[in-house]
Design a protein around this motif. Sequence first.
Motif, PDB file in Angstrom:
ATOM      1  N   ILE A 126      45.329  18.715  15.444  1.00 23.97           N
ATOM      2  CA  ILE A 126      44.463  17.732  14.779  1.00 23.97           C
ATOM      3  C   ILE A 126      45.272  16.506  14.389  1.00 23.97           C
ATOM      4  N   ARG A 127      46.462  16.713  13.830  1.00 22.06           N
ATOM      5  CA  ARG A 127      47.289  15.577  13.417  1.00 22.06           C
ATOM      6  C   ARG A 127      47.688  14.717  14.609  1.00 22.06           C
ATOM      7  N   ARG A 128      47.986  15.352  15.741  1.00 22.08           N
ATOM      8  CA  ARG A 128      48.322  14.582  16.937  1.00 22.08           C
ATOM      9  C   ARG A 128      47.124  13.781  17.426  1.00 22.08           C
ATOM     10  N   LEU A 129      45.942  14.383  17.398  1.00 15.49           N
ATOM     11  CA  LEU A 129      44.739  13.661  17.817  1.00 15.49           C
ATOM     12  C   LEU A 129      44.410  12.526  16.866  1.00 15.49           C
ATOM     13  N   VAL A 130      44.601  12.745  15.575  1.00 17.49           N
ATOM     14  CA  VAL A 130      44.323  11.687  14.597  1.00 17.49           C
ATOM     15  C   VAL A 130      45.223  10.488  14.863  1.00 17.49           C
ATOM     16  N   SER A 131      46.504  10.738  15.165  1.00 14.76           N
ATOM     17  CA  SER A 131      47.389   9.611  15.441  1.00 14.76           C
ATOM     18  C   SER A 131      46.988   8.920  16.743  1.00 14.76           C
ATOM     19  N   TYR A 132      46.420   9.665  17.689  1.00 18.64           N
ATOM     20  CA  TYR A 132      45.941   9.066  18.939  1.00 18.64           C
ATOM     21  C   TYR A 132      44.723   8.178  18.706  1.00 18.64           C
ATOM     22  N   TYR A 133      43.780   8.659  17.886  1.00 14.82           N
ATOM     23  CA  TYR A 133      42.529   7.921  17.660  1.00 14.82           C
ATOM     24  C   TYR A 133      42.635   6.880  16.549  1.00 14.82           C
ATOM     25  N   ARG A 134      43.704   6.895  15.754  1.00 17.54           N
ATOM     26  CA  ARG A 134      43.817   6.002  14.605  1.00 17.54           C
ATOM     27  C   ARG A 134      43.825   4.548  15.070  1.00 17.54           C
ATOM     28  N   GLY A 135      43.028   3.728  14.402  1.00 16.95           N
ATOM     29  CA  GLY A 135      42.946   2.310  14.737  1.00 16.95           C
ATOM     30  C   GLY A 135      41.837   2.010  15.725  1.00 16.95           C
ATOM     31  N   GLY A 136      41.473   2.972  16.555  1.00 13.76           N
ATOM     32  CA  GLY A 136      40.397   2.760  17.511  1.00 13.76           C
ATOM     33  C   GLY A 136      39.101   3.377  17.017  1.00 13.76           C
ATOM     34  N   LYS A 137      39.005   4.690  17.156  1.00 13.18           N
ATOM     35  CA  LYS A 137      37.789   5.381  16.755  1.00 13.18           C
ATOM     36  C   LYS A 137      37.839   5.876  15.323  1.00 13.18           C
ATOM     37  N   LEU A 138      39.034   5.874  14.721  1.00 14.58           N
ATOM     38  CA  LEU A 138      39.196   6.269  13.322  1.00 14.58           C
ATOM     39  C   LEU A 138      39.772   5.094  12.535  1.00 14.58           C
ATOM     40  N   ASP A 139      39.577   5.129  11.217  1.00 14.00           N
ATOM     41  CA  ASP A 139      40.143   4.090  10.355  1.00 14.00           C
ATOM     42  C   ASP A 139      41.668   4.118  10.433  1.00 14.00           C
ATOM     43  N   GLU A 140      42.262   2.986  10.137  1.00 17.12           N
ATOM     44  CA  GLU A 140      43.720   2.862  10.206  1.00 17.12           C
ATOM     45  C   GLU A 140      44.415   3.748   9.179  1.00 17.12           C
ATOM     46  N   ASP A 141      43.761   3.995   8.035  1.00 21.46           N
ATOM     47  CA  ASP A 141      44.391   4.775   6.975  1.00 21.46           C
ATOM     48  C   ASP A 141      43.901   6.225   6.926  1.00 21.46           C
ATOM     49  N   PHE A 142      43.235   6.703   7.970  1.00 20.05           N
ATOM     50  CA  PHE A 142      42.727   8.076   7.986  1.00 20.05           C
ATOM     51  C   PHE A 142      43.883   9.049   8.166  1.00 20.05           C
ATOM     52  N   THR A 143      43.943  10.059   7.303  1.00 16.46           N
ATOM     53  CA  THR A 143      44.888  11.153   7.466  1.00 16.46           C
ATOM     54  C   THR A 143      44.122  12.457   7.324  1.00 16.46           C
ATOM     55  N   TYR A 144      44.571  13.458   8.047  1.00 22.25           N
ATOM     56  CA  TYR A 144      43.883  14.745   8.027  1.00 22.25           C
ATOM     57  C   TYR A 144      44.300  15.548   6.809  1.00 22.25           C
ATOM     58  N   SER A 145      43.321  16.124   6.157  1.00 23.51           N
ATOM     59  CA  SER A 145      43.546  17.138   5.144  1.00 23.51           C
ATOM     60  C   SER A 145      42.323  18.052   5.174  1.00 23.51           C
ATOM     61  N   TYR A 146      42.500  19.252   4.662  1.00 21.07           N
ATOM     62  CA  TYR A 146      41.409  20.219   4.662  1.00 21.07           C
ATOM     63  C   TYR A 146      40.208  19.686   3.896  1.00 21.07           C
ATOM     64  N   ASP A 147      40.457  19.078   2.742  1.00 25.63           N
ATOM     65  CA  ASP A 147      39.365  18.558   1.915  1.00 25.63           C
ATOM     66  C   ASP A 147      38.636  17.414   2.629  1.00 25.63           C
ATOM     67  N   ALA A 148      39.394  16.529   3.278  1.00 24.17           N
ATOM     68  CA  ALA A 148      38.778  15.412   3.993  1.00 24.17           C
ATOM     69  C   ALA A 148      37.939  15.931   5.170  1.00 24.17           C
ATOM     70  N   ALA A 149      38.445  16.942   5.863  1.00 21.09           N
ATOM     71  CA  ALA A 149      37.707  17.501   6.996  1.00 21.09           C
ATOM     72  C   ALA A 149      36.422  18.167   6.515  1.00 21.09           C
ATOM     73  N   LYS A 150      36.514  18.909   5.433  1.00 21.57           N
ATOM     74  CA  LYS A 150      35.330  19.589   4.913  1.00 21.57           C
ATOM     75  C   LYS A 150      34.282  18.578   4.466  1.00 21.57           C
ATOM     76  N   GLU A 151      34.728  17.483   3.865  1.00 18.93           N
ATOM     77  CA  GLU A 151      33.812  16.435   3.416  1.00 18.93           C
ATOM     78  C   GLU A 151      33.159  15.725   4.613  1.00 18.93           C
ATOM     79  N   LEU A 152      33.943  15.447   5.645  1.00 21.75           N
ATOM     80  CA  LEU A 152      33.406  14.760   6.838  1.00 21.75           C
ATOM     81  C   LEU A 152      32.377  15.597   7.560  1.00 21.75           C
ATOM     82  N   LEU A 153      32.589  16.907   7.629  1.00 16.51           N
ATOM     83  CA  LEU A 153      31.707  17.756   8.424  1.00 16.51           C
ATOM     84  C   LEU A 153      30.493  18.231   7.667  1.00 16.51           C
ATOM     85  N   ASP A 154      30.446  18.023   6.359  1.00 15.44           N
ATOM     86  CA  ASP A 154      29.257  18.438   5.587  1.00 15.44           C
ATOM     87  C   ASP A 154      28.197  17.388   5.587  1.00 15.44           C
TER      88      ASP A 154
END
Length: 154
Positions: A126-154
Amino acid sequence: MARMHTRRRGSSDSDKPVTDEPPEWSDVDSEAIEERVVELAEQGHDPSQIGLALRDEGVKGTPIPNVKLATGKKVTEILEDHDADPDLPEDLRNLMERAITLREHVEENGQDHQNRRALQNTESKIRRLVSYYRGGKLDEDFTYSYDAAKELLD
């Protein structure tokens, strides 16, 4: 190529036939295909599920074996053109769902070392994919965490 988290090689699959044109029997208009893709996306289908639905059900009863050959665009490109693309890329969303279920399982079963390792591998991917998508499909300051993932998917 070897698999990412093991020393084994990958399994071989059959390749798609090399062709530049859609089959003769699939003569559906590209605008009708794009309308169907957007309709399926609004129903909540992922891009891979849309491709399967077009292959199996088709448009107006005619199957679409390959959307890119029929329209000149991939399913995700069609969704981006019509502002119907998902907020997270499909592969990242699926990995986050898996990480959440693995984390819940490991919290209940602390001695399950195999799934603890699977969780580490999944979160690493997930961290490798986040760095791949960062700036394009994800926000520049997006970082993966369990809480952030749970919030995004709910």
